[in-house]
Design a protein around this motif. Structure first.
Motif, short mmCIF file in Angstrom:
data_model
loop_
_atom_site.label_atom_id
_atom_site.label_comp_id
_atom_site.label_asym_id
_atom_site.label_seq_id
_atom_site.Cartn_x
_atom_site.Cartn_y
_atom_site.Cartn_z
N ASP A 15 0.83 -1.21 0.00
CA ASP A 15 0.00 0.00 0.00
C ASP A 15 0.86 1.26 0.00
OD1 ASP A 15 -2.30 -1.51 -0.02
OD2 ASP A 15 -2.67 -1.34 2.15
N GLU A 16 1.94 1.25 0.78
CA GLU A 16 2.83 2.42 0.83
C GLU A 16 3.49 2.66 -0.53
OE1 GLU A 16 4.54 2.63 5.36
OE2 GLU A 16 5.08 0.87 4.17
N ILE A 17 3.90 1.60 -1.17
CA ILE A 17 4.54 1.73 -2.48
C ILE A 17 3.54 2.17 -3.54
CG2 ILE A 17 5.72 0.45 -4.33
CD1 ILE A 17 7.09 -1.19 -2.10
N ASP A 18 2.34 1.61 -3.48
CA ASP A 18 1.30 2.02 -4.44
C ASP A 18 0.98 3.50 -4.29
OD1 ASP A 18 1.08 -0.50 -5.55
OD2 ASP A 18 -0.63 -1.11 -4.30
N ALA A 19 0.96 4.00 -3.05
CA ALA A 19 0.69 5.42 -2.83
C ALA A 19 1.80 6.29 -3.41
CB ALA A 19 0.53 5.69 -1.33
N LEU A 20 3.04 5.84 -3.25
CA LEU A 20 4.17 6.59 -3.81
C LEU A 20 4.15 6.53 -5.33
CD1 LEU A 20 6.89 5.50 -1.24
CD2 LEU A 20 6.10 7.85 -1.61
N ALA A 21 3.74 5.38 -5.88
CA ALA A 21 3.64 5.25 -7.35
C ALA A 21 2.62 6.25 -7.90
CB ALA A 21 3.24 3.83 -7.72
N GLU A 22 1.55 6.46 -7.16
CA GLU A 22 0.54 7.44 -7.59
C GLU A 22 1.12 8.85 -7.56
OE1 GLU A 22 -3.01 8.72 -9.12
OE2 GLU A 22 -2.24 6.67 -8.88
N LYS A 23 1.96 9.13 -6.57
CA LYS A 23 2.61 10.45 -6.48
C LYS A 23 3.54 10.67 -7.67
CE LYS A 23 1.01 11.92 -2.47
NZ LYS A 23 1.80 11.85 -1.24
N VAL A 24 4.20 9.62 -8.12
CA VAL A 24 5.08 9.75 -9.30
C VAL A 24 4.26 10.18 -10.52
CG1 VAL A 24 6.62 8.51 -10.89
CG2 VAL A 24 6.76 8.06 -8.43
N LYS A 25 3.04 9.63 -10.62
CA LYS A 25 2.18 9.97 -11.76
C LYS A 25 1.60 11.38 -11.66
CE LYS A 25 0.55 5.21 -12.54
NZ LYS A 25 -0.66 4.34 -12.49
N THR A 26 1.17 11.76 -10.45
CA THR A 26 0.42 13.00 -10.30
C THR A 26 1.26 14.19 -9.87
OG1 THR A 26 -0.15 12.42 -8.00
CG2 THR A 26 -1.69 11.75 -9.75
N GLN A 27 2.34 13.94 -9.10
CA GLN A 27 3.19 15.04 -8.61
C GLN A 27 4.67 14.67 -8.73
OE1 GLN A 27 1.29 15.10 -4.66
NE2 GLN A 27 0.59 17.19 -5.11
N PRO A 28 5.13 14.37 -9.94
CA PRO A 28 6.51 13.92 -10.10
C PRO A 28 7.55 14.95 -9.66
CG PRO A 28 5.55 14.46 -12.22
CD PRO A 28 4.43 14.46 -11.23
N GLU A 29 7.18 16.24 -9.74
CA GLU A 29 8.14 17.30 -9.39
C GLU A 29 8.52 17.27 -7.91
OE1 GLU A 29 4.09 18.87 -8.53
OE2 GLU A 29 4.99 17.74 -10.19
N LYS A 30 7.67 16.70 -7.06
CA LYS A 30 7.97 16.64 -5.63
C LYS A 30 8.97 15.53 -5.29
CE LYS A 30 3.73 18.73 -3.88
NZ LYS A 30 2.60 18.59 -2.92
N ARG A 31 9.12 14.57 -6.15
CA ARG A 31 10.10 13.49 -6.01
C ARG A 31 9.98 12.78 -4.64
NH1 ARG A 31 13.33 13.16 -10.14
NH2 ARG A 31 15.00 12.00 -9.10
N GLU A 32 8.73 12.61 -4.19
CA GLU A 32 8.51 11.95 -2.90
C GLU A 32 8.94 10.49 -2.95
OE1 GLU A 32 4.84 12.56 -0.81
OE2 GLU A 32 4.53 14.51 -1.78
N ALA A 33 8.73 9.83 -4.07
CA ALA A 33 9.13 8.43 -4.19
C ALA A 33 10.65 8.30 -4.09
CB ALA A 33 8.62 7.85 -5.50
N GLN A 34 11.36 9.21 -4.75
CA GLN A 34 12.83 9.15 -4.70
C GLN A 34 13.34 9.40 -3.29
OE1 GLN A 34 11.14 10.42 -7.24
NE2 GLN A 34 12.17 9.96 -9.18
#
Length: 420
Positions: free
Chosen positions: A274-293
């Motif tokens: 679930d945590e990874i799926d949430a970060l994957a969604e952030k990559v799609k919708t807010q890539p500039e924030k680089r939260e996944a990285q």
């Protein structure tokens, strides 16, 4: 979801010798398993993390992993992944590397009660030549051996008998660990498939076809652009903080491509689905924030170097982003700029124009004056426009360093040496 399904979701399985048999075994009991590495150097790099992360997942699922450091096999050299013969190391060097890798993997993966460490020198060194040929060599057909990828890829350029026998020694390892430690699963990189299946075959020949032993390999990790994972312009990314500082390590993960970051989160972190799926969604919708990285960099740096080192790496990153490098300690300066171009200077005060030319940061006084007046020179994070500015090394970083920057990216670390 069982551990095999979890590994599949994470993209961590390449091949299995008997998926259903292994799944049934894992559903019935907790098992012992192992992965090995040869002591070709005194540190592992992030490529080695790939199979060892799988071992850690098995440990978290209640199984008992073993890490094998190949003091025996490392003395002759694994032919896989190479086009030419490996340069043999002295036994003294092999033993030094064994000790260094054992200490490193113990620090990262935990000691007694978590993961058991073994050295195949302890049993391979006790086998004499005649026993080796009679007890093991007789079980291996040359025609079968030369079809294994690890050997077939070397036939054109040639392979010595020494490296040709490597797969026999690795098979003996699996047999020994099966008999002495009841180890039933070997994990390895994709290039180890031939060696692993040879070990399974040897156990079946020696112990019977009903022996429950299995092999599992990890996919070759490639970046989105098709290049091999784990290499940078500066070379390998090491797990030894003296070879790759925690800051450099953190930055490696922080700088991953959007196309790769979710794959690496699945593979290299212990975050939930679930945590990874949430970060994957952030990559799609807010890539500039680089939260996944950032999550990736935090998780892997903490795993390898500890929470304190991760927090220091984050602090350094934030300070560098703000440009206020005066807040860095001397140790942090060394982490950040230690591998950049450096010069040695005295602790004496000196006019900035003369200092830049003397230390070959500028080619001439005219160019130095022009760059200063244009705002292209910063000293210790401060933009200097005054041609009469004096550089005083005693006023920064405990008198040990001066950090000069020309333009946006050209840094020079000046190290104070009063013998200059």
């Amino acid at each position: 979801m069982d551990i095999l399904e979890d590994l599949k979701w994470r993209g961590a399985i390449n091949q299995e010798t008997d998926e259903e048999g292994l799944r049934k075994l894992l559903s019935e009991k907790k098992i012992s398993l192992y992965c090995g590495t040869d002591p070709t150097g005194d540190s592992l790099h992030i490529g080695h993390l790939i199979p060892f992360i799988v071992l850690k997942r098995f440990e978290l699922a209640g199984h008992h992993p073993y890490i094998l450091i190949g003091g025996g096999t490392g003395s002759i050299g694994d032919p896989s992944g190479r086009k030419t013969e490996r340069q043999l190391q002295t036994m003294e060097k092999v033993q030094h590397n064994v000790q260094a890798l054992t200490e490193q993997t113990t620090r990262i993966f935990g000691g007694s009660g978590h993961i058991t460490f073994v050295n195949n020198y302890d049993w391979l060194s006790k086998i004499n030549l005649l026993d080796f040929l009679r007890d093991y060599g007789k079980e291996f057909g040359v025609n079968t051996m030369i079809k294994k990828d690890i050997v077939a890829s070397r036939l054109e350029n040639g392979i010595s008998f020494t490296e040709f026998t490597y797969q026999i020694l690795q098979s003996v390892d699996f047999l020994h660990l099966y008999k002495k430690e009841n180890i039933q699963l070997q994990v390895g990189g994709a290039d180890q498939w031939g060696n692993i299946t040879s070990g399974v075959d040897l156990i079946h020949k020696k112990e019977g076809q009903d022996a429950q032993v299995y092999g599992l390999t990890i996919p070759l990790m490639l970046k989105a652009d098709g290049t091999k994972f784990g290499k940078t312009a500066g070379g390998a990314v090491w797990l030894d903080p003296k070879k790759t500082s925690p800051y450099e390590f953190y930055q490696f993960w922080l700088n991953q491509d959007d196309r790769d970051v979710v794959k690496y989160l699945k593979y290299f972190t212990f975050l939930s689905h679930d945590e990874i799926d949430a970060l994957a969604e952030k990559v799609k919708t807010q890539p500039e924030k680089r939260e996944a990285q950032r999550a990736l960099a935090r998780e892997v740096t903490t795993f390898v170097h500890g929470k304190e080192a991760m927090q220091e790496a984050e602090k350094i990153s934030e300070i560098l982003f703000s440009g206020n490098i005066k807040k860095l300690t001397p140790d942090e300066i060394e982490q950040v700029f230690g591998k950049m171009p450096s010069v040695e200077i005295s602790s004496n005060k000196q006019n900035i124009v003369e200092w830049l030319v003397e230390n070959k940061i500028e080619s001439s006084k005219r160019q130095a004056r022009e760059d200063i007046q244009n705002g292209a020179i910063t000293i210790n994070g401060e933009r200097i426009r005054d041609l009469n500015f004096e550089i005083d090394p005693s006023q920064s970083f405990e008198g040990k360093y001066v950090v000069a920057r020309k333009g946006k990216k050209n840094y020079t670390l000046a190290k104070v040496n009063d013998n200059e």
